[in-house]
Design an enzyme around this catalytic site. Structure first.
Site, PDB file in Angstrom:
ATOM      1  N   HIS A   1       0.855  -1.190   0.000  1.00 51.69           N
ATOM      2  CA  HIS A   1       0.000   0.000   0.000  1.00 51.69           C
ATOM      3  C   HIS A   1       0.893   1.243   0.000  1.00 51.69           C
ATOM      4  O   HIS A   1       2.033   1.196   0.468  1.00 51.69           O
ATOM      5  CB  HIS A   1      -0.890   0.020   1.233  1.00 51.69           C
ATOM      6  CG  HIS A   1      -1.980  -0.997   1.208  1.00 51.69           C
ATOM      7  ND1 HIS A   1      -3.065  -0.918   2.050  1.00 51.69           N
ATOM      8  CD2 HIS A   1      -2.176  -2.111   0.451  1.00 51.69           C
ATOM      9  CE1 HIS A   1      -3.880  -1.936   1.823  1.00 51.69           C
ATOM     10  NE2 HIS A   1      -3.348  -2.678   0.849  1.00 51.69           N
TER      11      HIS A   1
ATOM     12  N   GLU B   1       0.939   3.846   1.826  1.00 49.03           N
ATOM     13  CA  GLU B   1       1.409   4.234   3.148  1.00 49.03           C
ATOM     14  C   GLU B   1       2.577   3.365   3.604  1.00 49.03           C
ATOM     15  O   GLU B   1       3.578   3.854   4.132  1.00 49.03           O
ATOM     16  CB  GLU B   1       0.294   4.124   4.202  1.00 49.03           C
ATOM     17  CG  GLU B   1      -0.926   4.947   3.918  1.00 49.03           C
ATOM     18  CD  GLU B   1      -2.021   4.157   3.197  1.00 49.03           C
ATOM     19  OE1 GLU B   1      -1.716   3.492   2.176  1.00 49.03           O
ATOM     20  OE2 GLU B   1      -3.173   4.231   3.632  1.00 49.03           O
TER      21      GLU B   1
END
Length: 181
Positions: free
Chosen positions: A77, A79
């Site tokens: 992801h 993040e």
């Protein structure tokens, strides 16, 4: 918009109009715009269009976008990838004086990593009521029983983030109907 300069500045803080910045580059909107650029890269790579940047002292330490399909890694992801980049840049896993800008509310996996890295502040574009872990579905970022909590600001460039995600999923559904072209 022209900012009016007051004559009542505190002593020692004198400045004139030429020294006043026209654009505040340290603003949430600016950094979220940088995260949106990353989300657009994900969109072009046919990844879920989520982008993230990590900022410390007004400078971007890390930039990333979703790469789950590209890397064939469920943990890739935006993040998570940005956290790893920032840790490498600082030479420390503790990111206590860093802020994360992400176009969509972090999921529980990302929120867990954010808490463990001790990110100071999380700023996100659009909420995720079904799976968000910064107040949408649950709020892991401010869970009182955990060893750290992050300040949360939501809704920065919200409509831009929503539009990009909606467009991506609409196109994906249409592609699936046509047989996966």
């Amino acid at each position: 918009m022209v900012q009016e300069i007051s004559d009542d500045l505190p002593e020692g803080k004198e400045e004139n109009a030429e020294e006043t910045p026209i654009i505040d580059l340290a603003s949430d909107t600016f950094f979220m715009g940088q995260a949106m650029r990353q989300a657009q890269k994900a969109y072009l790579a046919e990844e879920v269009p989520v982008g993230a940047v990590i900022v410390r002292d007004g400078s971007i330490l890390a930039r990333s976008h979703n790469q789950v399909e590209t890397l064939r890694d469920a943990t890739a992801h935006a993040e998570m990838l940005a956290l790893t980049q920032a840790e490498e840049a600082l030479g420390d896993w503790r990111l206590t004086d860093c802020d994360l800008y992400v176009t969509k509310e972090p999921c529980p996996m990302c929120a867990g990593a954010i808490v463990h890295c001790r990110i100071r502040r999380v700023i996100f574009g659009c909420a995720d009521e079904k799976g968000g872990a910064a107040g949408g579905f649950i709020n892991l970022l401010q869970q009182p029983t955990l060893n750290h909590f992050s300040e949360v600001t939501q809704g920065v460039l919200e409509e831009d983030s929503k539009t990009l995600l909606k467009t991506f999923f609409l196109e994906a559904r249409e592609k699936k109907k046509r047989g996966g072209e």
